[in-house]
Write an enzyme that holds these catalytic residues in place. Structure first.
Site, PDB file in Angstrom:
ATOM      1  N   ARG A   1       0.849  -1.194   0.000  1.00 38.59           N
ATOM      2  CA  ARG A   1       0.000   0.000   0.000  1.00 38.59           C
ATOM      3  C   ARG A   1       0.883   1.242   0.000  1.00 38.59           C
ATOM      4  O   ARG A   1       1.451   1.625   1.016  1.00 38.59           O
ATOM      5  CB  ARG A   1      -0.925  -0.006   1.221  1.00 38.59           C
ATOM      6  CG  ARG A   1      -1.944   1.121   1.239  1.00 38.59           C
ATOM      7  CD  ARG A   1      -2.859   0.978   2.456  1.00 38.59           C
ATOM      8  NE  ARG A   1      -3.920   1.982   2.449  1.00 38.59           N
ATOM      9  CZ  ARG A   1      -3.787   3.229   2.935  1.00 38.59           C
ATOM     10  NH1 ARG A   1      -2.639   3.602   3.467  1.00 38.59           N
ATOM     11  NH2 ARG A   1      -4.802   4.068   2.878  1.00 38.59           N
TER      12      ARG A   1
ATOM     13  N   SER B   1     -12.756  -3.512  -0.031  1.00 39.03           N
ATOM     14  CA  SER B   1     -12.968  -3.025   1.332  1.00 39.03           C
ATOM     15  C   SER B   1     -14.458  -2.837   1.608  1.00 39.03           C
ATOM     16  O   SER B   1     -15.192  -2.301   0.774  1.00 39.03           O
ATOM     17  CB  SER B   1     -12.254  -1.692   1.538  1.00 39.03           C
ATOM     18  OG  SER B   1     -10.857  -1.850   1.509  1.00 39.03           O
TER      19      SER B   1
ATOM     20  N   LYS C   1      -4.263   4.774   8.993  1.00 32.00           N
ATOM     21  CA  LYS C   1      -4.988   5.201   7.797  1.00 32.00           C
ATOM     22  C   LYS C   1      -5.728   6.485   8.135  1.00 32.00           C
ATOM     23  O   LYS C   1      -6.728   6.472   8.850  1.00 32.00           O
ATOM     24  CB  LYS C   1      -5.958   4.113   7.340  1.00 32.00           C
ATOM     25  CG  LYS C   1      -6.533   4.325   5.950  1.00 32.00           C
ATOM     26  CD  LYS C   1      -7.325   3.104   5.509  1.00 32.00           C
ATOM     27  CE  LYS C   1      -7.793   3.219   4.064  1.00 32.00           C
ATOM     28  NZ  LYS C   1      -8.841   4.243   3.895  1.00 32.00           N
TER      29      LYS C   1
END
Length: 219
Positions: free
Chosen positions: A41, A110, A139
């Site tokens: 990521r 997600s 996040k």
């Protein structure tokens, strides 16, 4: 491509998550400890940069049989021949991602609330990432925490689709999260930020496997 066994201990990682250590080293230690899948990521990098880093990690992961998934960058995922792509609710739509992904590549989606399951009903996703379960600092744009009750409710709504939980998961709460019915746990700081990533992965894998064995005995 529905292989829940690959999802048991799912490491989500970027270079900024590694506490100043080389990402290659952290990934190698995590895999040695029992991580079963790795998602790269890197939101702030170009597709070319992500593809280059992903290709480097693949050279580590392929011999171990651990799939590499790329987060939200379809071009990079295709360029590095990653095992698949993971998209969020605000990323490339799952339908388009599935259409453009080469055959045989997996797609993760997600799920941040019960209503998000509508976008997964067409069968485009091979597995779901449900969360955040708990509040997380890794996040910045994370959705509100679901809590264990919210996670359990969403998991029960799609019991036949492999699913992993993510968000604020630690060794202390891992068992409770697994008991929601998910197939595995996705973590960032619990492994990437740990002083000993290999040991952290080993301990997390042991918790996951113990719950899965209990689940099998109870069936």
């Amino acid at each position: 491509m529905r292989l829940p066994e690959d999802l048991r201990v799912y490491l989500v990682i970027g270079e900024a998550d590694c506490a100043g250590r080389p990402i290659d080293w952290v990934v190698a230690e995590a895999v040695a400890g029992g991580v079963t899948a790795v998602q790269l990521r890197e939101k702030a990098r170009s597709s070319a940069e992500v593809a280059a880093l992903a290709s480097r990690l693949r050279r580590q992961l392929d011999p171990a049989g651990v799939p590499l998934i790329v987060n939200d960058d379809l071009e990079a995922a295709i360029a590095c021949e990653a095992a698949g792509l993971h998209v969020g609710q605000d990323d490339l739509p799952a339908e388009e991602a599935r259409r453009r992904l080469p055959a045989g590549r997996r797609l993760g989606l997600s799920i941040t609330r019960l209503e998000d399951l509508e976008s997964a009903r067409s069968g485009q996703a091979d597995h779901l990432g449900i969360g955040p379960v708990f509040a997380t600092k890794t996040k910045a744009d994370a959705a509100p925490a679901l809590g264990l009750a919210g996670l359990t409710r969403i998991r029960a709504a799609r019991p036949l689709v492999p699913a992993i939980a993510i968000g604020g998961i630690t060794l202390r709460n891992a068992r409770d999260v697994m008991e929601s019915g998910v197939d595995g746990l996705a973590v960032i700081s619990a492994i990437a930020g740990a002083q000993r990533p290999r040991q952290a992965a080993t301990e997390l894998r042991a918790i996951v496997e113990a719950v899965l064995r209990e689940r099998e005995r109870g069936q």
